[in-house]
Design an enzyme around this catalytic site. Structure first.
Site, PDB file in Angstrom:
ATOM      1  CE1 TYR A   1      -3.830   2.274   0.709  1.00 64.07           C
ATOM      2  CE2 TYR A   1      -2.702   2.920   2.720  1.00 64.07           C
ATOM      3  CZ  TYR A   1      -3.723   3.104   1.803  1.00 64.07           C
ATOM      4  OH  TYR A   1      -4.626   4.110   1.995  1.00 64.07           O
ATOM      5  CD  GLU A   2      -0.910   5.488  -0.146  1.00 60.62           C
ATOM      6  OE1 GLU A   2      -0.296   6.153  -0.982  1.00 60.62           O
ATOM      7  OE2 GLU A   2      -2.146   5.426  -0.103  1.00 60.62           O
ATOM      8  N   GLY A   3       2.880   2.276  -2.231  1.00 58.10           N
ATOM      9  CA  GLY A   3       4.194   2.043  -2.816  1.00 58.10           C
ATOM     10  C   GLY A   3       4.929   0.930  -2.112  1.00 58.10           C
TER      11      GLY A   3
END
Length: 576
Positions: free
Chosen positions: A426-428
């Site tokens: 998540y988020e990279g």
């Protein structure tokens, strides 16, 4: 077992380790002190333990669904959200520039919400990020329309980046925004993996959408950011006509099932440009970076919750004769179970301290301090990448402590493991964080910021070495070796890049980021250990615990620095 929020740990860190009183006085002009922070956290802890926790299992087992084009959340979610916003927690968690509390407060709150109900916590966290983006880049009119209802929790916010053909490759985004004569835009395209992209908790949802405009430059330089509300605000700022955005599917996920992750279809939806044309990515990075920090805190909350469950189980479960202990001794005294519990406890303290230190820098960065902005930028990928990876390990160990019961859903710990696994994606992904860290934070300025951070750590290590305590001496020696190792690897990676061997440098990015996480975590223990020794000369029960945690961290985690150094130095070794 019930969740015990770590209020005492936050109070100790702020009073004894982080110089929280001076920080609060500086960034709030005396509006907050540590007593105020504790007074905020105590009722938050009660809400987390008594309200949010109750919806965690039901959200996992029932999940959300789509009915008549509308997402219906799991049983209890709407009631929990009403109590959450009714008590003003949405406002407290908003960024300071939008009327909320300092980041050290909102970060602590994020841990509490995440431990009690990770799926629920994502909703308010995303809204905080959207509020920050609008505060940073919005026009006065946009701020007047959107900020108040979002800060109050009457409206929520989302982040729309990913598309079916464009995962982390934002240059491949195809969603199109066409200009209209009335200064609005018509947005069309499909976005996937949109957390809380639709739900029934609030009267409106504000989507921040990255899209391409006609004749825009190729790649990420051609992206702009748009506010696309679910319902268009009327002249009085109330939700009016439905906009052209529809949830057409919900992702079937491994975990965080109580959080509706949507596929959203935009069909000539009315959008409003946020920030400058073709500058969508810089505007979105305000939200993205806050979300990256939030993902680290979110993972910390789950890890602590899983550790608490394992600790409780181990101290009540009797299984087998414990070596050199009387009959009936619980499994917590088995040598390897004791190792797992002390190892997890030590790294949770390191994670929490690093997160709080980063939050202090972020508070000061928002107040205009350039050095703090640089330090926040430097630490963000480490907080996101390292905390999430360690949280997965801690939660896995919590399952292991439970033995066969850990593999059974009824004990609850299996859900924590399923939930936390998304954190490192998540988020990279961790590799994306490592690429950012190595490329932008190390290679770009020839490790200038890194050297300053290492110098700060070394100063505290030398001070600790003067303490007449065996754990202080051992910890300072372990840290000295770790610091030398990370300096050596930094020089080697810089040399790789200078010689054109960029693939060799980046191949070591993830283990190098983990080295930094471990060393920064060791720094937290250096300072915590010093504070514990200074508190009643280290004789209280809590001081003994913190001294033991520092020793466990050094034995089980600083020892990993050398292994990561070998991996980071090895260059490209994979298959072609």
């Amino acid at each position: 077992m019930s969740y015990t929020p770590p209020i005492n740990e936050y109070e100790f860190l702020l009073r004894r380790v982080m110089n929280g009183a001076e920080h609060l006085a500086d960034v709030t002009n005396g509006e907050y002190d540590i007593d105020d922070v504790v007074a905020i956290l105590r009722p938050a802890a009660k809400l987390a333990a008594e309200v949010l926790q109750d919806t965690n299992v039901s959200g996992d087992r029932v999940a959300a669904r789509i009915e008549n084009g509308q997402v219906v959340t799991a049983p209890g979610m709407r009631e929990a959200y009403a109590k959450f916003t009714g008590a003003g927690w949405s406002s407290v968690g908003a960024p300071v520039q939008a009327g909320g509390a300092p980041r050290i407060v909102s970060a602590a709150l994020t841990e509490l919400w995440s431990a009690a109900n990770p799926a629920f916590a994502m909703c308010s966290g995303l809204t905080q990020g959207a509020v920050a983006a609008i505060s940073w880049s919005g026009t006065p009119e946009q701020k007047s329309v959107y900020l108040e209802p979002m800060v109050e929790g009457r409206w929520t916010g989302t982040m729309n980046l990913t598309e079916p053909q464009a995962g982390t490759d934002l240059a491949a985004i195809r969603t199109l925004a066409r200009p209209q004569d009335d200064q609005t835009w018509r947005v069309s395209g499909q976005k996937i993996y949109i957390s809380w992209g639709d739900h029934d908790l609030t009267e409106n949802i504000v989507h921040l959408v990255l899209a391409r405009t006609p004749d825009a430059p190729a790649g990420v330089r051609g992206l702009s950011l748009f506010i696309v509300p679910k319902f268009l605000p009327d002249a009085d700022g109330r939700p009016g006509h439905a906009n052209g955005v529809t949830p057409i599917a919900l992702e079937h996920k491994m975990g965080i099932k109580g959080s509706p992750t949507c596929v959203l279809q935009y069909e000539d939806a009315t959008g409003f440009l946020l920030g400058e044309l073709n500058q969508g990515l810089p505007a979105m990075f305000v939200m993205m970076n806050l979300s990256r920090l939030g993902a680290g805190i979110w993972a910390l909350g789950i890890a602590d919750r899983a550790h608490q469950a394992a600790h409780h189980y181990a101290h009540h479960r009797v299984q087998g004769r414990v070596l050199d202990e009387p009959e009936g001794t619980p499994i917590a005294r088995h040598p390897d179970v004791a190792r797992l519990l002390s190892s997890s406890a030590g790294i949770i303290t390191a994670m929490r301290g690093l997160m709080l230190q980063t939050s202090i820098h972020l508070d000061r960065a928002f107040a205009g301090d350039a050095e703090s902005f640089e330090l926040t930028d430097f630490l963000t990928p480490v907080v996101k990448g390292w905390l999430t990876e360690e949280a997965i390990g801690i939660t896995s160990d919590a399952v292991q402590v439970h033995g066969g019961a850990g593999f059974i859903e009824d004990t609850g710990v299996a859900q924590y493991y399923r939930d936390v696994r998304i954190a490192a994606i998540y988020e990279g992904t961790t590799a994306i964080q490592a690429n950012d860290f190595l490329g932008r934070k190390i290679l770009r300025d020839r490790a200038g910021t890194a050297s300053r951070v290492l110098d700060m750590i070394e100063t505290d290590v030398r001070h600790l070495a003067e303490a007449e305590h065996p754990v202080a001496v051992t910890t300072s020696e372990r840290m000295t070796r770790s610091l030398a190792s990370i300096r050596d690897v930094t020089v080697l990676l810089l040399d790789h890049a200078a010689e054109g061997r960029r693939r060799d440098a980046y191949a070591g990015g993830v283990p190098y980021l983990k080295m930094w996480g471990l060393v920064l975590g060791g720094w937290i223990h250096v300072r915590t250990l010093q504070a514990a020794l200074d508190t009643r000369d280290g004789t209280s029960d809590q001081s003994h615990r913190r001294i033991a945690e520092a020793n466990a961290y050094g034995a089980h985690h600083l020892s990993r620095v050398a292994a990561h150094a070998q991996s980071a130095s090895a260059g490209e070794t994979g298959y072609r």
